[in-house]
Each structure stands twice: as C-alpha cells, then as structure tokens.
Design a protein around this motif. Structure first.
Motif, PDB file in Angstrom:
ATOM      1  N   MET C  42       0.784  -1.219   0.000  1.00  0.00           N
ATOM      2  CA  MET C  42       0.000   0.000   0.000  1.00  0.00           C
ATOM      3  C   MET C  42       0.830   1.291   0.000  1.00  0.00           C
ATOM      4  O   MET C  42       0.260   2.366  -0.033  1.00  0.00           O
ATOM      5  N   LYS C  66       3.105   6.872  -4.604  1.00  0.00           N
ATOM      6  CA  LYS C  66       2.393   6.229  -3.511  1.00  0.00           C
ATOM      7  C   LYS C  66       1.008   5.706  -3.927  1.00  0.00           C
ATOM      8  O   LYS C  66      -0.015   6.058  -3.345  1.00  0.00           O
ATOM      9  N   TRP C  68      -0.944   1.868  -4.864  1.00  0.00           N
ATOM     10  CA  TRP C  68      -0.742   0.523  -4.328  1.00  0.00           C
ATOM     11  C   TRP C  68       0.079  -0.287  -5.325  1.00  0.00           C
ATOM     12  O   TRP C  68      -0.257  -0.316  -6.523  1.00  0.00           O
ATOM     13  N   SER C  86      -1.768   0.394  -8.791  1.00  0.00           N
ATOM     14  CA  SER C  86      -3.216   0.597  -8.858  1.00  0.00           C
ATOM     15  C   SER C  86      -3.597   1.835  -9.672  1.00  0.00           C
ATOM     16  O   SER C  86      -4.768   2.080  -9.909  1.00  0.00           O
ATOM     17  N   TRP C  87      -2.602   2.613 -10.047  1.00  0.00           N
ATOM     18  CA  TRP C  87      -2.918   3.752 -10.912  1.00  0.00           C
ATOM     19  C   TRP C  87      -2.601   3.441 -12.374  1.00  0.00           C
ATOM     20  O   TRP C  87      -2.588   4.326 -13.201  1.00  0.00           O
ATOM     21  N   GLU C 111      -5.749   1.833 -17.702  1.00  0.00           N
ATOM     22  CA  GLU C 111      -6.495   2.957 -17.151  1.00  0.00           C
ATOM     23  C   GLU C 111      -6.915   2.549 -15.733  1.00  0.00           C
ATOM     24  O   GLU C 111      -7.857   1.798 -15.550  1.00  0.00           O
ATOM     25  N   GLY C 112      -6.183   3.039 -14.771  1.00  0.00           N
ATOM     26  CA  GLY C 112      -6.493   2.705 -13.386  1.00  0.00           C
ATOM     27  C   GLY C 112      -5.900   1.364 -12.953  1.00  0.00           C
ATOM     28  O   GLY C 112      -4.933   0.869 -13.536  1.00  0.00           O
ATOM     29  N   TRP C 113      -6.519   0.802 -11.971  1.00  0.00           N
ATOM     30  CA  TRP C 113      -6.034  -0.362 -11.211  1.00  0.00           C
ATOM     31  C   TRP C 113      -5.522  -1.512 -12.090  1.00  0.00           C
ATOM     32  O   TRP C 113      -6.306  -2.205 -12.741  1.00  0.00           O
ATOM     33  N   ARG C 115      -4.279  -5.066 -12.013  1.00  0.00           N
ATOM     34  CA  ARG C 115      -4.479  -6.041 -10.933  1.00  0.00           C
ATOM     35  C   ARG C 115      -3.409  -7.120 -10.868  1.00  0.00           C
ATOM     36  O   ARG C 115      -2.966  -7.484  -9.796  1.00  0.00           O
ATOM     37  N   ARG C 129      -8.570  -3.271 -14.087  1.00  0.00           N
ATOM     38  CA  ARG C 129      -9.979  -2.868 -13.914  1.00  0.00           C
ATOM     39  C   ARG C 129     -10.570  -2.327 -15.204  1.00  0.00           C
ATOM     40  O   ARG C 129     -11.787  -2.266 -15.357  1.00  0.00           O
TER      41      ARG C 129
END
Lengths: 562, 427, 353
Positions: C42, C66, C68, C86-87, C111-113, C115, C129
């Motif tokens: 995290m 910063k 995840w 996660s970004w 685009e985003g998280w 995984r 995601r």
C-alpha cells in the motif's frame, strides 16, 4: 401516590351520601350507600356532568351490538338482532349481559382483550393464551393473575403460561439487546399505571412524583432474570434469578447525584437484602455439568411481587380499576393509562376511589366489575351527542365513546355479516410455505388465515398500544382491493350475497343488508337512500349487491364499537 | 443494554394529528380549496420536496467525496477533477464529478455513533440531545412539519430493497401515523391495485355510498373518527389512481439504462417519479455498504452504481427545474475507517466523513470543511448530525429557532438546540 | 541463499524468521535464484530482503509513487522484476542486489487499477480494472491487447508461451492465443462470482499452473455475502487441453474468506494463503485428488500473499498484524492514528513438499 384505599373507600361512601343528599333526589343516605355499584357510578357521572345534557340510552340494537362485541368479540347475527328487538321484557338488557357472561365466547374474548392490552401485539403464544382464557373462564381474581404473571410458577402446567408476560419481553428482537428496561417499564405500566421509563437515567422531567429510585428498585428484580429454554422440569421458556447481594447503585445522568436501592416497589420501601455466608446463598446451587442456573435463597422477584400485589399498594388497585373502566368506556378516568401521578388527577376522583375500593372489597373479581360497568347507564348511553362535540367534553361521559374493534373481532364480525363464518370456520387449517409462489385462493382460507389477514391489515405494530379508533391507509387499501374481503361477498348458498340476490324488492334488500351488517334496521331515509342508489347502478346485479354490502362494511359505523 | 428511551405513547388522536401524517393530509387539501386552480397548480410546482438517499452500512468517504490518493490510507484509487475547479472526487465517481457544480459536500462530519444499530436510527433521527423520547426520522419530521403536498399523496415514502409496507417506527414520539410508507423492492404496498374484476365506475359508486353513510353517521357524533376513516379511504383512492408511478413497465427504457439496471438505479428512478407525482419526502435506500472486507473492490462496485443513479437523478431534477425546490441529500450512518484492516476492509468511522447535498436552499458547488492530509480526522470544526438537521430545515424554510414539536404538551426542539446550520452550506 | 537447509527432517513448515515492516503488503515473490524476496503493497514501493547465511536482511526499497503496488512477477531466470500499480503503471527493474534500477515504466499501461502481472522468458502480461489484458515485450513494447466489458482480476501465461489465460469479475476464464488474436477456449468458473444486493463480488483471485501446464488451478472463494465479505476458500482444477472442470475443493467456514494468493509446488501440491474477517486466515497445502488440505496452519492472520522458492525449500507468507480491525479504535500511544502492517513470515519447507 394514594395509599390506604379502604380508608378512601369509607370516605367516598360518605361523599356519595352527601352528594345524594344535596342532589335533587334527596333520599336516605344509608339507602344510597347500599345501592349497587352501577347506580353509584351513574350518580357520580351525572353529578360531574352537571348541566351538560346526557345522551339518551342507546337503542336496543346499538346496545346489543356493543355488548356482543365487548363480551363475545363479534357482532350479533341478524337473527339475534331480530330476537332482541322483539323481546318485550323490561330486564332484557340485564339478561343479555348475563347470557353473554355465561356464553362460550366470554372467556376467549376477554382473554383476547387482555392479551392485546398486556402484550401489545408481541406475537401469539398458545400457553399464554390458554392461561388467560382459563383465568377468565374460572374468573380468577386479578391479584392472583398478577402474582402468576409477575412471579411465575414455571413448573406448574396450569399456570406456566402466565410467564409469557416476562419471557416474551426478554427475547431480543431486531438489533436490540435484551430489553430489561423495557420489561421493568411494562411492569410499572401494566400493574401500577406508571410509566417510569424516563426515570431510568434521571428523575422524571415532567412528573415530579417519579424518581429514579422508583425505576431502579423494580429494575433490581427484573434485570436479575435470565431467559432459559424449556427442559424436562419447565415445559415453557422460563427465567432463572441471579444472586443479588448488595443494593444497586445508580446515578442521575443530569445531576450525577448517586443513589442505591434494593428491590423496591415504586414509591415503597426498599427490601433489605439478607447476607448469607459464602456458599450458603443458594437454595439450589448452579451446577455446571447440567448447566442449571440455580435458585437463590433471596428472590427479589418474589419480594417485589409480594409487595406490588398488596392491599396497601393503591396504585395496583387503581390501575386495574382504571384499565377495566377504559376497556368498557373507551377512556381512562386518568389518561394516559400509565401516567398516574398527583399532578394528573382523575377526571372523577371519587369515582376512581369508589371503583378501586369496591374492586378490592370484591377481592379483585373482574367479572363482577365488568358486569357492574355493563349495567351502568353510562355504558348503555347512545353515542349520539345531544349537543355539539365542543359542548360535550369527552371526559364527562355524556355519550358513549366510540371504541376500536380489534382485528380478531373485526374478522368474525365481517364473517357474521357476510354469512360466511360457518363456511370459513369449517375449512381446514393448511400448512403453507411462507414464500410459496402460488398464493392460496382466497376462498380456501381457513379462519386462522383469514384472521391473520385481518391482523396484518388492522392490528397495530408490535409494542404499539391499541387504544383508540385509528383507521389506516393499509386498512383502507385492504378494504378496497383485497381479494380476501372480495371473496366473502360472492354468493354461496345461504350467505348474505346469496340472500340479497334472491330478494326482489329494493327495500327488502336495504333492510336485509342493514340488519346483517350494521346490526340494525335502516331508518326510512337510509332505506330510501339504498333504494335510490340501487336504481342508479348499471353493473350486473350480483356486482351491484356486492358493492352495496361493501359500502356498509367499509363504513365508519361498521368499523367502530359505537 | 438498550439506550434509554422514554416514549410517552400517543394517546389521543386529535383531528390535527390526523391531518399531518402518512395517514394524514387534509390541511393542504383544505388550503387548495381556497385557491384558484391555477394558483393551486403553481403552488404545487413550487412546493418544497426532499430526496433522501440512504446508503446503509457506510459509504467510504475516501472512495467517494474526500479522496486522499497517495497517502497512507488513501487506498488504490486516484482522484479526478470535477466541474468545480479545484475540487476533486474519487475516480469511482466520473459522472458525479460532472454534477459537482450542483452539489454541496460537507467533508467535516464528525458524529458519535460507531455501531449500525445505534447509528442508523440516531443519525436519521438527528441525534438530538437525550430528551428522553424517541425522535422521528427525518422523513417523519418532514411529514409532520410540512405535511403532504397538494397532491395529497402520502408525505413520507420509502423506496427500498426488501420488504415494504407501513413502517410506523420511524415516527418516534410523533406517533406511527408519521411513519414511512415503504415500497419494498420498489413495489407498491399490498392491495394497491384495484382488482381487475372491479370496474372504476362501480368502485366510485360504492365509495360514494360509503361516503354518504359516513356523513350521516358523523352528523351527531364526534368528528375525528369518521373523518379519519374517510381520509384514509380518500388517500387510498389517490394512491390507487397514481398506481402508474410504480408501473416500471411504462418507464422510458432510456431512463432505465441511464439510472442503471440495478436496485439502486431502478429505485432512484421510482423515487424521481414519486417526486414528480408530488410526494413530499422520498427516501431511496440502498443496502450492503458495510464493507468490512474487500472494501476496495466492493466500493468500486457500489460507488459506481451510486455514481450512475445519483448523477442521473440530479441531472433530471435540474433539467425540469425541480431541483430548485427539492432538497437532495445522500449519506450513510457514518464513514469508513482510514485504517485498512487485514481483510482489506474499512470499518466504521464516525470521526471524519462526508455528506453530499444539492438543491433547494443549498449552496451549489461548495465544499465545506476538510479532513487532515491523511483523512484521519476533521481539520477545524467538525459537524454532528444535529448541524445537518438545522441545515436541512433551514434549506426547506423551516426555522428551528421558531418551530418546535409538542409532545403531549412538552415542547421539544426540532433539532439539537446546541447546534446550528453549517456555515457556507446554505444558498 | 547460501546453502539450502536440509529439510528432510521436517514434517511440516517451520517458521524461521519474521520480517517486520511498517507497511501493509499485497504481493510477494522470490527472485529466480531465491536470493531476494520482494514484496509490495500500500505504499507503492518494492520492499526487498536479501538472504544471508542465516536469515534475510532488508535491502533498500525501490521507491515509487504512492499508489498501491498490486502485483509482482520475476523473469523466470534473470533478476528482472516486473510490477504493476493501482494507478495503471507497469514497471521493470533490473538487478536484484542493492544496485537495482528501474529500466522502464509505462505510466498508463492500464487505465487505473492494474491487478495482476505475469511474465515468462519472452513476455510480460498485465490485466486491470479497465477490462484490458495486454502483452508486452520485456522492453515494454505492446504486443497484443484484448479488451472486454468486465474488470480483469487474474492473468497468467501458459508454459507453452502461446497462450495467455485470464479471468474477469464474473468468473469467466478465457484462453487467448494472443499471436492469433483470438480466444480459443473458455472455462466456466462463474460460481466464484456473486451478485449480492448491488455488489458484484469477484471470488476468483489467482490462476496457477500445475503439472507443467496440463492443469489450471483457479483459486479464490465462493462468496456468500458482500460488504462484510463472507466467503469460503475454494479451489477449482481445470484440464487445460479440454477446458473441462475437474476437482473442486472448498475448505473452511464462511468467515474464512478467500484465497488471496497461491503457488504450485513442484512436489505436486498447491500452497494457498487465505484471509477472511480480521484475525482469520492461514496457509493451506492442497493435493489434487484429496478433498481436504493435507496441511493447514491458522497461526497467521489475514494472509495476503505467498512466495515460494522450491529449490531452497523456502516459503514466505505475507500476513497481517493481529487486531487489525478499526471500529472505534483509539489513537496509538503517541496519539498517532495507527496503521496496520504486514509481517512477512519465512518458513522452511519439508523436502517432500
């Protein structure tokens, strides 16, 4: 708080005597004091009403309906109405009362009325209901009933049903934890007519008689109970008591003033808590292997019960006198029924003293009191006002007050009115799955299911007292659209719809529908109204007649015990 | 042990009490009688209404209105800019970001209840100082204080998943009549629909006869009982007449898509229809927000649906002009802990959380209050639910300094007497 | 690791060391040589420990923004580490000693998280995601992309190097021939998915290869409730060639939660770690054909990840401190609002396993 009711009793007698001497009909005081209670009541009510005109007596039909609803839990059948109207005997009302009191429905009806009052729709319980019914069948005195409820003998199958008053209230429901304060509160409300809830944490903000110790003293005994599951000894849920070895300390959240009390009846003295040597506290010690909770030598519950149900606890007597008065008259002599205190005086102080004193003198014989009340002119008055409502304050009892009809009496009344009670009563109980997709055909509903449907539509929510006529939207939607009601208006051999279909004359139809549903013949105006209404209808005759019956069933008059 | 509560039962049902509640509504009807129909229509249009969206269990402020990306407790999500320059929300709310200029977000909520059992009720009852009575839920309070609109529809309707029916407990000391009429699973209450075999004219005819009987019966008796009986039948009539509100088969399929094919979306749409029909207070409820486990996947799924449904209703209310006279609130009983537990969950956090509002009397595009950099506690003054009740009452034109309840003669404040409306939230 | 410990005398895993740290970790892997343990979580950084004579000692973390750090994958043979955040970033680091350096970063790989990440000797795969699965060269050049409606939770590369297998929110497992740009097979693992109230719950959290790629193991949970997350740890075996489901093993109670991470031990069993409600969770060893784990340990709470280095008989489990739930928690002794953290437990494994 009033104490020493026998002294009060004597005082009332003498007041009554004075009253009668000063009243128009001046007679011998000694004779007056010997009058039956119902006449003394009427005299006190009339004296208080003063110049406000009293409504005339209810006519025979209204009286028959009122008494039958009260003591048989249903409206009279059309045949009963006809017979009563035809009866020319002068004492027919007293005979009716006796007949109803001796009737097969009396005990069950009174049990139902007390169930709703004492349990406030927390759910049904066969043992409890059986105990209540037996109590009314055997005319068990109220003090005995109260002891059985407050300190139940769970081992005695004839009396363990009474324990439901406590055990049901110790269930946790919803997200609530076990509501000991609620049980404590209800003991005060139901047995002493005092709602001490607000004094749990501080003195009462508006009632100066109610102190925190009044709640806490009761709470000592009731928070000490623990709900237990049935076993070989106790066939019902039961409660065990824990050890109480020292006074319960409490402090006011408002003033932070501290106090302590042992078991204590509100407004009474704290019971001294005995000390035992270590290991000697138990009559039966708790045993771990069998997981038995034990039985302490010192039972706060027994101490409380013995002192609460006692001749010198005036609140106990006045509470039941007021509640029975309320049941019959629709209004308490003090209101709210659970807010007896010195700054909330009864509307008729002497009358309440009289009722309480006489009830005590008659060893808490509820049947006797109910009968006396039923014989009063006050009970037998018409609900039609002589003056405007504003000029007839309700607390003067110048006219009969309209009272609600409980869902259970309503369903029977609807079935009697529609001529369906016999058919529905014969239908077998069916075990149905709760979420069964095919809802049962309404014409196959047993009396039990029919009752449940009416309860869902007309009974209050759990813990919500049923005190007055309160129509609801839910009930109105049920009346308007429910298939359960609709099915009762379909013609079947011998039922009301069938009878109406067979009648030719509109006037006969009007007479029949009034007699069956409203338990009275129509006035000429009402008959003409029905005839004219029938003439305007364009639907099929069967539909029209069903709608006619519906209009009477859905009327305010049918829905009230007027 | 249960919290102390003292509820003097409501013992007398006076006519006035009848006029306010779920049951009751003649006041506006009577008023309507004094006005010309045109003015009546005008009045109806401008009548103040409330949409109260309740996300039961606890919306995470960090995954919605008060994101703290890149900080210790910020979670995996980014923040995104909104239609208000300088204001950011969590990336899970792209549609609401575009509605931000209509919203007012309070980021400095600091309440007391840490458990649902206490929190749900106390928050919705405005958690007044312990007055020894159970206070009404916000919807019941509005039903009492404002009554139904001229539509005469029940003033407090609750659209929710699960069971429906009449929920008297919301009324608190005001009494069961001010409780909610609940549409479980968005479905109308039992017996709402007129049976197919009963034709409308015949139904009207039998009710006309019933009314005539009641009138004659009441002539020489006390009025309230019969009035109450007539009233509930009339309200039932009104509901039956407007049963179309609940007939989702007649809804525009585009709306259904726009609001989202899920409970929250569909029930928000029903809520909008109810507002259009003139219900005074509509509560739309969603359950399952108590994300103690797998919070981030869970909130992603939940917030996404809220974003869709709530932005759609804001858009629609704004488009029709209704937003001007409709107070909109979206909230939970508390927020969620900044700390992330071992189950990747967030727990209950009343210390620092957010509430969103819009519409009637509310300052649009405002962000009021703030949490510290890590989002753990409120920076500056924190606001309790009492402040919100003051804010909402003021927004609706009710002055809590002047209006009070009477509980069997005991005067009671309508909102916590030590609190006031939150500065900067009112238009 | 200098000398693999003789673990023949061990009957079950033996804890050797707890690597304390101040952060919550979500993923962990050993370098191919087993000399470095990497973990991320995290705070976005890659935390590392180097194995010494006796135990693991910390190396400086690989700093990053910063977000995840959600998943890690090592090159099968070289000290090259791929990680996702996660970004949406995908990164590549080389050199696993103190001198490790970031070779490249694709800030918007997704685009985003993002995984999961998987790697073989030729390629890197990522899924996120945004519903996309992307194949990259080791230099970070895009090779292929698949995009669907649902969020992607798991990605893995088949040992044949031709197929990427991935699964989505609703438990659809797809076998993708990325060179041919087509889905060649689907496997139904939809029982891992549940829709509760308005929450879509994904229970399928890790895809693992067994038997050199003949068997695909889908691990996670069957959710029974959203929000508080009630779920039973569950494993489903699939025959890769036919796509047919094989054995399904469910173990535990609803409060036990899900398998967050799993690895295949070449000795022929699965090592899975679970996490449910705070305080629950543990380690399971599951052998195909048996209906119960042959080893379980509930000593660790809320295990988020497991790393295995079979040649050296080492296993590392990322767990969580006890008392991690936060309801009404007062601030810590110093008045600070306390964080949770993930102790990493290093175990020696029996030779047989």
């Amino acid at each position: 708080m009033r104490r020493g009711s026998s002294a009060v009793h004597t005082r009332v007698r003498s007041q009554l005597a004075i009253l009668f001497l000063t009243a128009a009909a001046a007679t011998d005081a000694a004779v007056q004091a010997a009058l039956p209670l119902h006449q003394q009541i009427d005299a006190l009510v009339a004296a208080k009403a003063g110049k406000v005109p009293l409504a005339g007596p209810a006519d025979d039909a209204e009286f028959l309906r009122r008494a039958t609803l009260d003591f048989a839990g249903e409206i009279p059948s059309a045949d009963e109405v006809r017979a009563f109207l035809a009866d020319k005997a002068a004492d027919k009302r007293a005979r009716l009362i006796d007949r109803l009191f001796a009737g097969s429905r009396y005990a069950g009806t009174m049990a139902g009325r007390f169930d709703v009052m004492l349990m406030e729709r927390r759910g049904e319980d066969a043992q409890w209901r059986g105990w209540l019914e037996a109590a009314f069948r055997d005319n068990k005195p109220w003090d005995v009933m109260s002891r059985e409820m407050l300190n139940p003998n769970f081992a005695d199958p004839a009396r363990n049903g009474a324990g439901h008053f406590i055990t049901k209230r110790l269930e946790s429901y919803g997200q609530n934890t076990v509501d000991y304060p609620g049980l404590t509160r209800d003991v005060g409300r139901m047995f002493m007519g005092v709602d001490l809830q607000c004094t749990q944490c501080h003195k009462h903000l508006t009632v100066k008689d109610y102190k925190q110790v009044d709640f806490q003293g009761l709470f000592v005994a009731f928070q000490n109970l623990k709900l237990q599951t049935p076993n070989d000894t106790f066939k019902v849920r039961w409660t065990s008591e824990g050890l109480v070895t020292k006074e319960m300390e409490f402090s006011s959240v408002l003033t932070e003033i501290k106090g302590a009390t042992g078991p204590r009846v509100p407004f009474g003295q704290s019971v001294a808590i005995p000390t035992f040597e270590k290991g000697q506290e138990w009559l039966e010690a708790p045993a771990r292997p069998k997981n038995t909770p034990g039985k302490p030598k010192f039972s706060p519950l027994a101490e409380i019960t013995q002192r609460l149900v006692a001749p010198d606890n005036a609140n106990f007597t006045r509470n039941i006198a007021n509640r029975v008065w309320f049941l019959q008259m629709g209004r308490g002599l003090f209101e709210p029924l659970d807010l007896a205190h010195s700054e909330n005086p009864p509307s008729h102080p002497e009358l309440l003293d009289l009722l309480a004193g006489e009830l005590q003198a008659h060893k808490f014989d509820l049947k006797w009191l109910l009968r006396e009340l039923a014989l009063t002119q006050t009970y037998q008055r018409s609900s039609v006002l002589m003056e405007t409502a504003a000029k007839s304050p309700e607390e003067l009892y110048v006219a009969a007050k309209e009272r609600p009809i409980a869902a259970e009496a309503l369903v029977r009344s609807v079935l009697i009115a529609t001529g369906e009670l016999e058919r529905v009563g014969k239908l077998p109980k069916v075990e149905r799955k709760k979420d069964a997709k095919d809802t049962p055909r309404p014409d196959t509903l047993s009396l039990e299911e029919m009752t449940a449907a009416f309860q869902a539509a007309f009974a209050n929510a759990a813990r919500e007292p049923e005190l007055s006529v309160s129509p609801t939207l839910k009930g109105a939607l049920f009346m308007r659209n429910s298939s359960v009601l609709r099915t009762l208006l379909q013609p079947r051999e011998g039922n009301l719809a069938d009878r109406l279909l067979k009648l030719k004359e509109p006037a006969q139809i009007a007479d029949t529908v009034y007699l069956h549903i409203l338990s009275r013949p129509p006035t000429a105006e009402e008959r003409a109204e029905v005839v004219a209404w029938l003439a305007r209808q364009k639907s099929a005759r069967e539909e029209t007649l069903a709608n006619l019956a519906w209009a009477l069933l859905a009327s305010a008059e049918f829905f009230m015990n007027h | 042990m249960n919290p102390p509560r003292c509820t003097p039962w409501e013992h007398d049902h006076t006519r006035r009490q009848w006029l306010g509640g779920v049951g009751g509504a003649l006041a506006c009807g009577a008023l309507g009688g004094l006005l010309t129909p045109v003015i009546g229509e005008e009045l109806k249009k401008k009548e103040k209404q409330v949409l109260f969206v309740w996300l039961d269990g606890g919306l995470s402020q960090l995954e919605s209105w008060d994101p703290k990306p890149g900080t210790d407790f910020g979670g995996p999500f980014r923040s995104i800019p909104t239609s208000v320059p300088g204001t950011h929300v969590c990336e899970l709310m792209p549609r609401l970001a575009k509605q931000m200029h209509r919203l007012c977000v309070v980021r400095s909520m600091c309440t007391k209840d840490n458990s649902h059992s206490a929190g749900v009720a106390r928050i919705q009852r405005g958690d007044p100082k312990n007055r020894g009575v159970i206070y009404p839920f916000f919807g019941s309070a509005i039903a009492k204080l404002m009554g139904p609109t001229a539509s005469n529809l029940p003033p407090y309707v609750w659209v929710k998943p699960g069971s429906g029916g009449f929920k008297p407990e919301d009324g608190g000391f005001l009494g069961p009549k001010y409780g909610a009429l609940a549409f479980g699973d968005g479905k109308p209450p039992e017996n709402l629909l007129r049976p197919a075999t009963l034709d409308v004219a015949a139904d009207a005819a039998r009710n006309e006869l019933r009314s005539a009987l009641n009138q004659r019966y009441a002539q020489r008796r006390r009025a309230p009982n019969t009035e109450a009986s007539s009233f509930v039948f009339d309200t039932a009539e009104e509901l039956i007449r407007r049963a179309d509100i609940f007939d989702t088969s007649r809804y525009n399929p585009r709306d259904i898509e726009r609001y989202g094919r899920h409970d929250l979306g569909q029930q928000m749409l029903i809520g909008r229809k109810m507002l259009e029909a003139g219900v005074r207070f509509v509560k739309v409820n969603s359950y399952g927000w108590d994300t103690h486990g797998d919070n981030f996947n869970a909130q992603a799924s939940l917030v996404g649906k809220f974003d869709q449904a709530f932005s759609a209703v804001l858009e629609d209310l704004a488009a029709t002009g209704q937003l001007e006279h409709t107070l909109v609130v979206a909230m939970s009983e508390f927020g969620r802990t900044p700390r992330i537990n071992g189950s990747a969950g967030r727990d209950h956090w009343p210390e620092a959380w957010s509430i969103a509002m819009a519409g009637c009397g509310i300052k649009a595009g405002a962000v009021v209050g703030a949490t510290n950099a890590k989002g753990t506690f409120v920076q500056g003054e924190g606001y309790d639910i009492g402040h919100m009740f003051h804010t909402w009452f003021r927004a609706l034109g009710i002055d809590p300094a002047k209006v009070e309840y009477s509980n069997n003669g005991q005067p009671l404040p309508i909102a916590h007497e030590d609190m006031k409306a939150i500065p900067g939230t009112l238009a | 690791m200098a000398e693999p410990k003789a673990s023949t005398e061990l009957k079950e895993p033996k804890e050797l060391q707890v690597l304390a740290n101040t952060q919550q970790m979500l993923c962990a892997r050993f370098s191919p040589a087993g000399d470095v343990l990497a973990a991320g979580g995290m705070d976005g950084q890659v935390h590392r420990w180097k194995s010494g004579e006796k135990d693991f000692t910390p190396l400086p973390p690989l700093p990053a923004r910063k977000s995840w750090l959600t998943d890690l994958a090592f090159h099968p043979d070289k000290p090259i580490l791929f990680s996702g955040d996660s970004w949406g970033a995908l990164r590549c680091h080389e050199g696993m000693d103190g001198e490790a350096r970031q070779v490249w970063e694709l800030e918007k790989a997704h685009e985003g998280w993002l995984r999961q990440v998987a790697a073989d000797a030729q390629r890197v795969v990522s899924g996120g995601r945004d519903g996309a699965v992307r194949v990259w060269t080791h230099a970070g050049k895009p090779l292929a992309e698949w995009k669907g409606e649902e969020e992607i939770f798991c990605v893995t590369l088949h040992p044949d190097g031709k197929h990427v297998v991935f699964s989505d929110l609703k438990g659809r497992v797809r076998v993708w021939d990325f060179a041919a740009k087509k889905i060649v097979r689907e496997m139904d693992a939809s029982f891992f998915y549940r829709y509760d109230r308005i929450q879509d719950i994904c229970g399928l959290r890790r895809l693992v290869w067994a038997d050199g790629g003949k068997t695909l193991v889908a691990a996670g949970c069957v959710p029974t409730n959203g929000a508080t997350m009630q779920a039973v740890p569950t494993v489903q075996f699939f025959d890769f060639a036919s796509g047919k489901p094989g054995q399904k093993i469910q173990h535990g109670k609803e409060t036990d939660g899900m398998i967050h991470d799993a690895m295949w031990h070449p000795g022929g069993h699965l090592i899975a770690v679970t996490s449910g409600q705070p305080g629950t969770g543990g380690v399971l060893f599951l052998r195909p054909g048996e209906d119960k784990p042959f080893y379980t340990s509930g000593k660790l709470a809320n295990c988020q990840a497991v790393a295995l280095h079979a040649p050296s008989h080492r296993m590392a489990v990322v767990a969580t401190n006890r008392g991690s739930n936060g309801n009404g928690r007062p601030p810590g002794k110093d008045g600070e609002y306390p964080n949770n953290n993930s102790p990493v437990h290093v175990f020696a494994l029996p030779a047989a396993s």
